[in-house]
Each structure stands twice: as structure tokens, then as C-alpha cells.
Design a protein around this motif. Structure first.
Motif, PDB file in Angstrom:
ATOM      1  N   ASN A 126       7.627  -6.157   2.682  1.00  0.00           N
ATOM      2  CA  ASN A 126       7.630  -4.801   3.506  1.00  0.00           C
ATOM      3  C   ASN A 126       7.800  -3.473   2.864  1.00  0.00           C
ATOM      4  O   ASN A 126       8.788  -2.694   3.411  1.00  0.00           O
ATOM      5  CB  ASN A 126       8.634  -5.016   4.533  1.00  0.00           C
ATOM      6  N   ARG A 127       7.545  -3.678   1.530  1.00  0.00           N
ATOM      7  CA  ARG A 127       7.647  -2.274   1.107  1.00  0.00           C
ATOM      8  C   ARG A 127       6.322  -1.377   0.706  1.00  0.00           C
ATOM      9  O   ARG A 127       6.335  -0.337   0.438  1.00  0.00           O
ATOM     10  CB  ARG A 127       8.270  -2.443  -0.441  1.00  0.00           C
ATOM     11  N   GLU A 186       4.637   3.638  -5.494  1.00  0.00           N
ATOM     12  CA  GLU A 186       5.886   4.542  -5.287  1.00  0.00           C
ATOM     13  C   GLU A 186       5.929   5.182  -4.087  1.00  0.00           C
ATOM     14  O   GLU A 186       7.040   5.813  -3.734  1.00  0.00           O
ATOM     15  CB  GLU A 186       6.113   5.215  -6.439  1.00  0.00           C
ATOM     16  N   GLU A 228       4.636  -6.681  -2.828  1.00  0.00           N
ATOM     17  CA  GLU A 228       5.289  -5.530  -2.412  1.00  0.00           C
ATOM     18  C   GLU A 228       5.118  -5.740  -0.690  1.00  0.00           C
ATOM     19  O   GLU A 228       5.683  -5.246   0.077  1.00  0.00           O
ATOM     20  CB  GLU A 228       4.753  -4.304  -2.689  1.00  0.00           C
ATOM     21  N   PRO A 284       6.556   6.531  -0.532  1.00  0.00           N
ATOM     22  CA  PRO A 284       7.476   6.166   0.523  1.00  0.00           C
ATOM     23  C   PRO A 284       6.672   5.771   1.818  1.00  0.00           C
ATOM     24  O   PRO A 284       5.298   6.310   2.099  1.00  0.00           O
ATOM     25  CB  PRO A 284       8.273   7.382   0.957  1.00  0.00           C
ATOM     26  N   SER A 285       7.391   4.965   2.734  1.00  0.00           N
ATOM     27  CA  SER A 285       6.545   4.584   3.813  1.00  0.00           C
ATOM     28  C   SER A 285       6.013   5.772   4.845  1.00  0.00           C
ATOM     29  O   SER A 285       5.009   5.613   5.352  1.00  0.00           O
ATOM     30  CB  SER A 285       7.467   3.508   4.696  1.00  0.00           C
TER      31      SER A 285
END
Length: 489
Positions: free
Chosen positions: A293-294, A245, A289, A247-248
Motif C-alpha cells: 500500500n505504498r 519515491e 510496493e 508520495p501518495s
């Protein structure tokens, strides 16, 4: 006292010389092999066998995993230690699943740890399964002796003391945080902090300040400096739950901390340093994922120094009685009973919420029904209906290629022919798969098989259900005892 016979398998002279000296100091009889061919020759002429073997994973002419299997096949009691570099640690874990006692990581910098592992092998001081089970129970991890969890816990115990990050995979509710606490408690950092953090429970705007901390005045409302999780977990373990979960923007900063141990508070001018062991957990397929690209591939590689997978509860039906009785005793201060029909319903349900859902169902049942024995009618109606449906409708299986399908069809015909010729032995048949292929749940063929099976097992339905890999409820259904509730054996 008999000298311990030790086999050393490595193509590096420095390694074999070191262990030869080290083990002879411990009064061991040492044999050295530099290639896989030399090992094969030794296995053919060595009549007394070896007490232990130290085997390198990479040899010029052989794979250490193949040698492990050969050594264990010829000398099953030989304890094998795998020697590996950091880049092949995953293969070392595979070796442990195939029977290796432990692994030694090159270069051998920590001589105390090295000696501890070797002494444990020489003394044959393996931890009994019951002892490990009791230790796991202290952290709320409960399982039966023949459960898939037994192997997972045996590997977790060995990994706990290794200086390596661990990624725990498993569906929601399987107990990933409990596993993380066990790994910390069994590690050399057990006296240091264990800090747990759910990456999906905090808004992205607050995530950075939670992890890295901030200085006074760094932003509106920062009235005083605050330590982040990296500082709070210094010298201990930081457990990052639901890492998928993150974020990038946070993934990039996590990667730097994992690589260097460095972090910086928000608004700070100086870099901090933290010594942390990372254990992360996810219910997502992070490889997928990455493809979408997540999730960063480089971060995944850093997190999954070793990957540990917890099986879902539907694959651990034998654990349900152990978990249920332990929970009821903890809740009531005494052991309540569960009758056989209720237990079969619990074991026949697929538990999408896993152990957490099982505990919630038991909690609800005990709250609504003040009874000494939990019966089938006490369980939620939806659970009862789904469990009965599952037992009557075997889950579909992936269809094999045509050639294999024809082979299976021939096997079905052979099975039916055996039944019609009154051949009573059922060994060697995958009855569960045959049920799915030729739908034996209906008609005389199914009843004939069950009746012959009961004759073979002298009426023991529990034994027959194990032989055929079906539940006793399914046996009752095939015998058309749907409404009788008869559970006699």
C-alpha cells in the motif's frame, strides 16, 4: 520482380479485407487464414513460404504467440507483424522478444505509420545491430554485440516511435535516464522538449509546485507565476525518475494527468492541458510496493504501458571492456590499455553500483595512476579482493526439488565417470553448476577436467573458459596457479 507473398491471419473480415486490398495495391500476393487450424494447413502445403505474415494475437482457436513460433519454425526468414488491441500490447512485446518484427495496434488509425511499418517489412530494411549500437552510443549506452542489452535496445528502438508510456526498471546506476533520452531521441517527439525530474530529490512540500507550477501569490514567496514540468514538457517527453519515491498525495494528481492530460497550477482557477509522453523509472519492485500500500495500483497500470528492464552490470560482464575503453578514450582523448588480469578483475566484480560505479572506479584509477596501461595493482584493493573471492567462491544456487537433486547427482556421477574413462568431450555439461554441486574447485577431479579441456581446446584458455562458463582466473586457481598471474593461453 518477384511478388512478396504475405499471409494475413485474423478472424475479422473487415481486417482481412482491408489488408488484402492494401497489400495488393503494393503488388503483393495475399493469402488469408481466419483460424489457427487454417494456418497449420497452410504451413503444411505452402512450399515457397511467406515473405511476411500479419498475425492477430487473439483467434477463436489459437493464440497468436503460438502461431508466431510455428510460422518462424517452418519459415525462419518470414517477418511476422503482430496485430493487437491496446489491452494486449504487453503480449505483443513478448512476441517481439520471440522474433516478431513489430506490432500493429488496432484500430489502425494512423495509416501513415501503418504503411511505414509494412513498407519496412516488405523492403527487409531491418536496422543492422551495429547501426543500432552506434545510435545507442550517442546517448551513452554502450554494450557488446552479444550482450543482453542488444535485445533490450532492439525492443527499445521499436517502442520509441509508439505513442505509449514506458516504465523503465533497473538497479541504481544501470543507466535508466540514458535509456529515457534514447527513447525520446528515437521518437517522433525528438524535436520537442525532454524534461527529466527525480521524484526523490525534492521535498514533498515542493514536489507539487515543481510538477504543476503555481500562480503569483499562491503562497508566501510566490512573487510571480511559474510554469511546472507539465507545461515545460508540452508536446515532448517528461521523464519521472525514481517514481517509486513519489508520495501518495502526488500519486493521485499524477494519475489524473496521465488519464486526461489535465493539470492545474497551485492557486489557479483554470485547468491546463498538456500533451506529454511519460517515461518513468524505478529501482524498486513497484508490484511489491503496491502490495504494501505504498504505491497506487491504478497509477502503476497507467505508467507501465510497457515495461522495459535494464539488466545489472553483473549480468553484462562482456560489456565491461566496451564501456571501460570508451570512457577512458573520452576522458584522456586517447585509448588507454587495460591488461588482461585487470580486465578479468573488473569482469569478476559484482558491481552493486553498476555502470555508474564502474565509471567512478575508472575515474579514480586514472586520477591516481598516470599510466598508459591500467594494471591489476592500480585497481582499488577492495575491488581486487572481492573479485578474487567471487572467482573462487561460485555464488550459491537455489536448491531444486529432491527428484531433480537426485537427477543432478546422477549427472555429476556420469560426468566424473566420463572424466575417469578419459572421455575428453565436455559439450553438453553445465560445468558451472557441477562446480557448485560437487565442489570441484578442490582436488584432482577439478584439475583433471581442466587439463582434459585444455587438451580439447589445444591450450586455448579463452575458449575453454567460454565452454565451461568460468573465468580464466578460475582456471588458474583450479590448476593451483594462484600466485603466478600466468594468463597465457
Amino acid at each position: 520482380m518477384e511478388k512478396k507473398r504475405i499471409l494475413i491471419v485474423d478472424d475479422e473480415t473487415e481486417v482481412t479485407s482491408f489488408f488484402t486490398y492494401f497489400l495488393r495495391q503494393k503488388n503483393c500476393e495475399v493469402t488469408v487464414a481466419n483460424t489457427g487450424k487454417e494456418v497449420e494447413n497452410l504451413l503444411q502445403v505452402q512450399t515457397e513460404g511467406f515473405h511476411a505474415a500479419l498475425v492477430d494475437l487473439k483467434l477463436p482457436d489459437a493464440n497468436g504467440l503460438d502461431l508466431l513460433k510455428r510460422i518462424k519454425a517452418v519459415f525462419p526468414s518470414c517477418e511476422v507483424l503482430i496485430m493487437t488491441g491496446y489491452s494486449t500490447i504487453k503480449s505483443a512485446i513478448t512476441a517481439m522478444q520471440w522474433g516478431a518484427k513489430d506490432y500493429l495496434e488496432k484500430p489502425f488509425d494512423d495509416l501513415d505509420d501503418l504503411e511505414r511499418i509494412i513498407d519496412a517489412v516488405l523492403e527487409s530494411s531491418t536496422m543492422e545491430e551495429s547501426e543500432l549500437s552506434r545510435e545507442a552510443a550517442q546517448y551513452g549506452i554502450l554494450y557488446a554485440p552479444d550482450s543482453p542489452m542488444a535485445k533490450v535496445m532492439a525492443i527499445a528502438k521499436k517502442l520509441a516511435k509508439k505513442a505509449i508510456h514506458i516504465l523503465i526498471e533497473g538497479e541504481t546506476g544501470t543507466g535508466k535516464e540514458l535509456m529515457a533520452r534514447f527513447l525520446h531521441g528515437a521518437s517522433s517527439r525528438s524535436s520537442q522538449p525532454f524534461v527529466a525530474f527525480n521524484c526523490g530529490a525534492v521535498p514533498e512540500t515542493l514536489l507539487e509546485s515543481e510538477l504543476f507550477g503555481y500562480e503569483k501569490g499562491a503562497f508566501t514567496g510566490a512573487l510571480k507565476a511559474r510554469k511546472g514540468l507539465f507545461e515545460l514538457a508540452h508536446n515532448g517527453t517528461l521523464f519521472l525518475d525514481e517514481i517509486g519515491e513519489a508520495p501518495s498525495s502526488i500519486q493521485v494528481k499524477l494519475l489524473r494527468t496521465l488519464e486526461t492530460g489535465e493539470f492545474m497550477r497551485i492557486g489557479a482557477e483554470h485547468v491546463g492541458q498538456s500533451n506529454i509522453r511519460f517515461i518513468s523509472a524505478t529501482n524498486r519492485d513497484l508490484e511489491h510496493e503496491v502490495e504494501l500500500n505504498r504505491f497506487r495500483r491504478d497509477l502503476l497500470y497507467r505508467l507501465e504501458g510497457i515495461k522495459l528492464s535494464i539488466p545489472p552490470l553483473r549480468e553484462r560482464a562482456a560489456d565491461i571492456p566496451t564501456i571501460a575503453y570508451a570512457y577512458m578514450q573520452k576522458r584522456n582523448g586517447k585509448v588507454s590499455e587495460i591488461d588482461q588480469e585487470a580486465l578479468e578483475l573488473l569482469q569478476g566484480y559484482d558491481w552493486p553500483g553498476n555502470v555508474r560505479q564502474l565509471i567512478n572506479v575508472l575515474n579514480q584509477t586514472l586520477a591516481l595512476h598516470e599510466c598508459e596501461t591500467v594494471r591489476a595493482e592500480h585497481l582499488p584493493a577492495g575491488l581486487r579482493k572481492k573479485a578474487i573471492h567471487n572467482s573462487h567462491s561460485p555464488s550459491p544456487v537455489q536448491e531444486p526439488p529432491l527428484a531433480l537433486t537426485q537427477q543432478i547427482d546422477r549427472e555429476c556421477e556420469r560426468f566424473v565417470e566420463a572424466i575417469t574413462r578419459n572421455v575428453t568431450s565436455l559439450d553438453g555439461f553445465d560445468f558451472e553448476y557441477l562446480l557448485r554441486r560437487i565442489k570441484l574447485l578442490e582436488g584432482e577431479i577439478g584439475r583433471s577436467i581442466i587439463e582434459k579441456g585444455l587438451t580439447e581446446t589445444k591450450g586455448d584458455r579463452q575458449l575453454l573458459s567460454k565452454k565451461l562458463n568460468i573465468t580464466k582466473r578460475t582456471i588458474r586457481y583450479i590448476l593451483n596457479e594462484k600466485g603466478s598471474g600466468n594468463s597465457s593461453s
